[in-house]
Design a protein around this motif. Structure first.
Motif, short mmCIF file in Angstrom:
data_model
loop_
_atom_site.label_atom_id
_atom_site.label_comp_id
_atom_site.label_asym_id
_atom_site.label_seq_id
_atom_site.Cartn_x
_atom_site.Cartn_y
_atom_site.Cartn_z
N GLY A 220 -3.84 4.30 -2.50
CA GLY A 220 -4.12 5.94 -1.05
C GLY A 220 -5.70 5.98 -1.30
O GLY A 220 -6.06 6.05 -2.59
N GLY A 221 -6.06 6.55 -0.84
CA GLY A 221 -7.20 6.59 -0.43
C GLY A 221 -6.71 7.84 -1.26
O GLY A 221 -6.39 9.25 -1.63
N GLU B 156 -11.11 4.96 3.86
CA GLU B 156 -10.44 5.00 2.46
C GLU B 156 -10.62 4.47 1.10
O GLU B 156 -10.62 3.41 0.63
N GLU C 10 -9.63 0.72 2.09
CA GLU C 10 -8.92 0.52 3.77
C GLU C 10 -9.74 1.30 4.51
O GLU C 10 -10.40 2.90 4.31
N LYS D 40 0.94 -1.48 -0.30
CA LYS D 40 0.00 0.03 -0.22
C LYS D 40 0.67 1.11 -0.14
O LYS D 40 2.34 1.29 0.84
N ALA D 41 0.59 2.64 -0.82
CA ALA D 41 0.53 4.23 -0.39
C ALA D 41 -0.09 4.16 0.29
O ALA D 41 -0.86 4.69 0.27
N ILE E 39 -8.37 2.48 7.73
CA ILE E 39 -7.26 2.33 9.14
C ILE E 39 -6.93 2.20 10.53
O ILE E 39 -8.40 2.53 10.50
N GLU F 129 -9.32 3.45 -2.32
CA GLU F 129 -8.78 3.34 -2.96
C GLU F 129 -8.50 2.78 -4.61
O GLU F 129 -9.43 1.18 -4.43
MG MG Z 1 -4.76 3.61 3.04
#
Ligand code: MG
Ligand code: 0L1
Length: 268
Positions: free
Chosen positions: A239-240, A113, A146, A68-69, A148, A115
């Motif tokens: 990434g979100g 998020e 995601e 993941k980024a 988090i 993604e």
């Molecule tokens: Mg994320």
């Protein structure tokens, strides 16, 4: 492993901090940011702690099932007050089915998020990896949400502490609709995030560093600097696209991805 020998923390401290943070994750118990006690911790130390958390999980039989980024969107960077992305991994036990339930009691203070994700069909290795190289290596595109869950109290942390904490990785839900990259424009792909039936955030793919593939190129360059690569067949969360949205038990989340279908979950 980083393979670097210019780190500030010794191997014993890195192992202790990895155990400390992984225990906080598994017990859903928050802790203070680790740089409070180790202000000299550097980036190699932070990634070495994350690598040790990964080693611990794999030694217990958990598969690493994706990379993941994080902090790749302008909205997320603004939300967290930072300017550079971070990288982490996700494990098999973090995956939840689309449309399923997520136990809020297993988490500390979750946020969701939306993604845009890719799966690679060829290895990617930096330095010098760029968007074009990433596009040539994409097998297919899938949507995901995601969840988090920073282990740090009240999400109070700095970037090195976040990296050590595996970039707050906690749960993820992958949508079932895969698409060929050639059928999509990831920059203009719209995303609408709904919580309890209300639109709470929206964005297009370009919110992620101008193009989500740029996040993958940065990941390949990050790994390349450490003598590693992104293998073929890797699931990567870019990434979100929006800021992260806090959720709690009772919340229902549905994310509509243009051309990629919806991803949904309920927090119970
Ligand atoms: Mg994320
Ligand atoms: O996936 C991510 O964007 C990681 C973010 C890490 C910081 C946070 O917990 O918001």
């Amino acid at each position: 492993m980083s393979g670097r020998n210019d780190m500030n923390l010794d191997a014993k401290t890195i192992a202790q901090l990895a155990e400390h943070l992984e225990t906080a994750e598994l017990q859903a118990r928050d802790v203070t940011k680790i740089t409070d006690d180790f202000p000299g911790m550097d980036w190699d130390d932070a990634y070495a702690i994350q690598d040790e958390i990964r080693r611990r999980k794999e030694s217990r039989g958990h598969k690493t099932v994706g990379l993941k980024a994080g902090l790749t969107s302008f909205a997320k960077m603004k939300q967290m007050g930072v300017t550079s992305p971070v990288f982490g991994f996700v494990s098999d036990y973090m995956s939840r089915p689309d449309g399923g339930e997520i136990q809020a009691s297993e988490l500390i203070h979750p946020k969701v998020e939306a993604e845009i994700c890719i799966v690679t069909k060829a290895p990617l290795r930096g330095p010098g990896c760029h968007v074009g190289a990433v596009l040539a290596a994409v097998d297919f595109v899938v949507p995901a949400v995601e969840i988090i869950d920073s282990r740090y109290r009240d999400f109070k942390f700095d970037l090195k502490s976040v990296v050590a904490d595996n970039t707050s990785a906690s749960r993820f839900v992958v949508g079932g609709r895969m698409r060929d990259l050639a059928e999509l424009d990831l920059r203009t792909l719209g995303v609408v995030l709904e919580k309890n039936g209300q639109v709470v955030a929206m964005a297009a793919g370009a919110a992620v560093l101008g193009h989500p593939a740029a996040a993958v190129a940065m990941l390949a360059n990050h790994l390349g600097a450490r003598g590693q690569e992104i293998p073929a067949g890797t699931f990567i969360m870019t990434g979100g696209v929006t800021e992260a949205i806090a959720v709690e038990a009772g919340d229902a989340v549905n994310v509509r991805f243009q051309d990629l279908g919806s991803v949904s979950m309920r927090f119970v």
